[in-house]
Write an enzyme that holds these catalytic residues in place. Structure first.
Site, PDB file in Angstrom:
ATOM      1  N   LYS A 128      13.051 -58.150 -19.233  1.00  0.00           N
ATOM      2  CA  LYS A 128      13.577 -56.790 -19.755  1.00  0.00           C
ATOM      3  C   LYS A 128      12.589 -55.682 -19.485  1.00  0.00           C
ATOM      4  O   LYS A 128      11.385 -55.508 -19.726  1.00  0.00           O
ATOM      5  CB  LYS A 128      13.671 -56.929 -21.139  1.00  0.00           C
ATOM      6  CG  LYS A 128      14.028 -55.516 -21.971  1.00  0.00           C
ATOM      7  CD  LYS A 128      14.502 -55.719 -23.458  1.00  0.00           C
ATOM      8  CE  LYS A 128      14.566 -54.361 -24.094  1.00  0.00           C
ATOM      9  NZ  LYS A 128      14.969 -54.549 -25.437  1.00  0.00           N
ATOM     10  N   LYS A 180      17.525 -57.070 -17.341  1.00  0.00           N
ATOM     11  CA  LYS A 180      18.209 -56.114 -18.075  1.00  0.00           C
ATOM     12  C   LYS A 180      17.224 -55.070 -17.709  1.00  0.00           C
ATOM     13  O   LYS A 180      16.049 -55.012 -17.888  1.00  0.00           O
ATOM     14  CB  LYS A 180      18.182 -56.239 -19.692  1.00  0.00           C
ATOM     15  CG  LYS A 180      18.265 -55.055 -20.505  1.00  0.00           C
ATOM     16  CD  LYS A 180      18.118 -55.199 -21.928  1.00  0.00           C
ATOM     17  CE  LYS A 180      18.620 -53.951 -22.837  1.00  0.00           C
ATOM     18  NZ  LYS A 180      17.917 -54.078 -23.935  1.00  0.00           N
TER      19      LYS A 180
HETATM   20  C1  PBG Z   1      16.160 -53.627 -28.675  1.00  0.00           C
HETATM   21  C2  PBG Z   1      17.240 -53.568 -27.677  1.00  0.00           C
HETATM   22  C3  PBG Z   1      17.191 -52.404 -26.900  1.00  0.00           C
HETATM   23  C4  PBG Z   1      18.637 -52.589 -26.246  1.00  0.00           C
HETATM   24  C5  PBG Z   1      19.163 -53.907 -26.468  1.00  0.00           C
HETATM   25  N1  PBG Z   1      18.111 -54.395 -27.479  1.00  0.00           N
HETATM   26  C6  PBG Z   1      16.721 -51.053 -26.890  1.00  0.00           C
HETATM   27  C7  PBG Z   1      15.282 -51.092 -26.335  1.00  0.00           C
HETATM   28  O1  PBG Z   1      14.664 -51.749 -26.033  1.00  0.00           O
HETATM   29  O2  PBG Z   1      14.682 -50.046 -26.462  1.00  0.00           O
HETATM   30  C8  PBG Z   1      19.054 -51.672 -25.192  1.00  0.00           C
HETATM   31  C9  PBG Z   1      20.667 -51.817 -24.915  1.00  0.00           C
HETATM   32  C10 PBG Z   1      21.487 -50.762 -24.147  1.00  0.00           C
HETATM   33  O3  PBG Z   1      20.637 -49.702 -23.715  1.00  0.00           O
HETATM   34  O4  PBG Z   1      22.785 -50.905 -24.238  1.00  0.00           O
HETATM   35  N2  PBG Z   1      15.002 -53.943 -28.519  1.00  0.00           N
END
Ligand code: PBG
Length: 325
Positions: free
Chosen positions: A195, A248
């Site tokens: 991520k 992601k």
């Molecule tokens: C929570 C999380 C996030 C997303 C999914 N889980 C945001 C972040 O890390 O700030 C992003 C998903 C999206 O942008 O559609 N940590």
């Protein structure tokens, strides 16, 4: 020999020929639709930066889940908004939380859906970070027990798959141990393994009200410049017991999806995130692109790169288009 011997255009001549030699077929089979659930009843508020996506209370969310299964989409991923935020994000573990109650309601209504839950604290903490804070720093090890408790509360409510998105080290092992210890060996873990610290999460932070109140997430999410590190992250999560691993965002990280697919023989998921969705919607609203063709091209690209599972806000639209193709 007359030139050219090979004519690639021969197999592009008709739709029948093109379909016959097509390598990638998008289906609804690997789709998961993200949903934002909140306290209250009869709430359905559109997220201004994400047209077509809503924050909704349990009753409304269940109605949409019915629609989702009706379209042939097998899974949803639930994100929760709390009644109250605090330093430790305690509502993330509450049996009365919006996510926990939505899962129960889906089960009670006997809707045939795989329920995935996002396991994180940023929506629930007053500071908006994904872990415990001390002197302005996000602590790793003290956060693990909170994440494991959140995952356990989702399993108790009836989740099929828990998906930790916090990027703390060791969270997969901590969650696996907690689930096993409490009699949930069959609840699977989909880890957000690679991520990245991405600007593409902007609209999500409006939807989930989870923007950090100070600083940013660079000390725990990955640096966008790193590819080899993603393979190490995936290997670690698999060692700790992840069943499915995720990359992601999706579009700017297709090389990562491809690399992970090539190296690991496990199901690979990709998250086509909020910013990717909002850009398409905004351009389509301006008449600058053909939304359907662009979305089909994006999702085909993500699948072609190697993701068999795609989390996308376009899931319902895609399912409708595939029905009429
Ligand atoms: C929570 C999380 C996030 C997303 C999914 N889980 C945001 C972040 O890390 O700030 C992003 C998903 C999206 O942008 O559609 N940590």
């Amino acid at each position: 020999m007359t030139f050219p011997v090979h004519r690639s255009r021969r197999l592009r001549r008709t739709e029948a020929l093109r379909g016959f030699v097509r390598e990638t077929h998008l289906t609804t089979g690997g789709l998961a639709y993200p949903m934002f659930v909140c306290p209250g009843s009869n709430v359905r508020t559109e997220v201004s930066s994400m047209p077509g996506i809503f924050q909704q209370s349990v009753d409304k969310a269940v109605e949409e889940c019915r629609e989702v299964t009706g379209l042939g989409i097998p899974a949803v991923i639930l994100f929760g908004l709390p009644e109250r935020k605090d330093e430790t994000g305690s509502e993330a573990c509450s049996a009365q939380g919006a996510v926990q109650r939505t899962i129960e309601a889906i089960r009670k209504a006997k809707i045939d859906l795989l329920v995935i839950t996002d396991v994180c604290l940023c929506e629930f903490t007053s500071h908006g970070h994904c872990g415990m804070i001390q002197n302005g720093a996000v602590l790793n090890d003290p956060t693990l027990v909170h994440l494991a408790n959140a995952a356990l509360s989702h399993a108790r409510a009836g989740a099929d798959i828990v998906a930790p998105s916090d990027m703390m080290d060791g969270r997969v092992a901590a969650i696996r141990a907690k689930l096993d210890e409490h009699g949930f060996p069959d609840v699977a873990i989909l880890s957000y393994a690679a991520k990245y610290c991405s600007a593409f999460y902007g609209p999500f932070r409006e939807a989930a009200q989870s923007a950090p109140q100070f600083g940013d997430r660079r000390s725990y999410q990955m640096d966008p410049a790193n590819a080899r590190e993603a393979l190490r992250e995936v290997a670690l999560d698999l060692e700790e017991g992840a069943d499915i691993i995720m990359v992601k965002p999706a579009m700017p990280y297709l090389d990562i999806i491809q690399g992970v697919r090539a190296q690991f023989d496990v199901p690979v998921a990709a998250y086509n995130v909020s910013g990717e969705y909002s850009m398409v919607k905004a351009a389509a609203r301006n008449g600058w692109i053909d939304e359907q063709r662009v979305v089909l091209e994006i999702l085909t690209g993500i699948q072609r790169a190697g993701a068999s599972i795609i989390l996308t806000y376009h899931a319902k639209d895609l399912a409708r288009w595939l029905k009429h193709c």
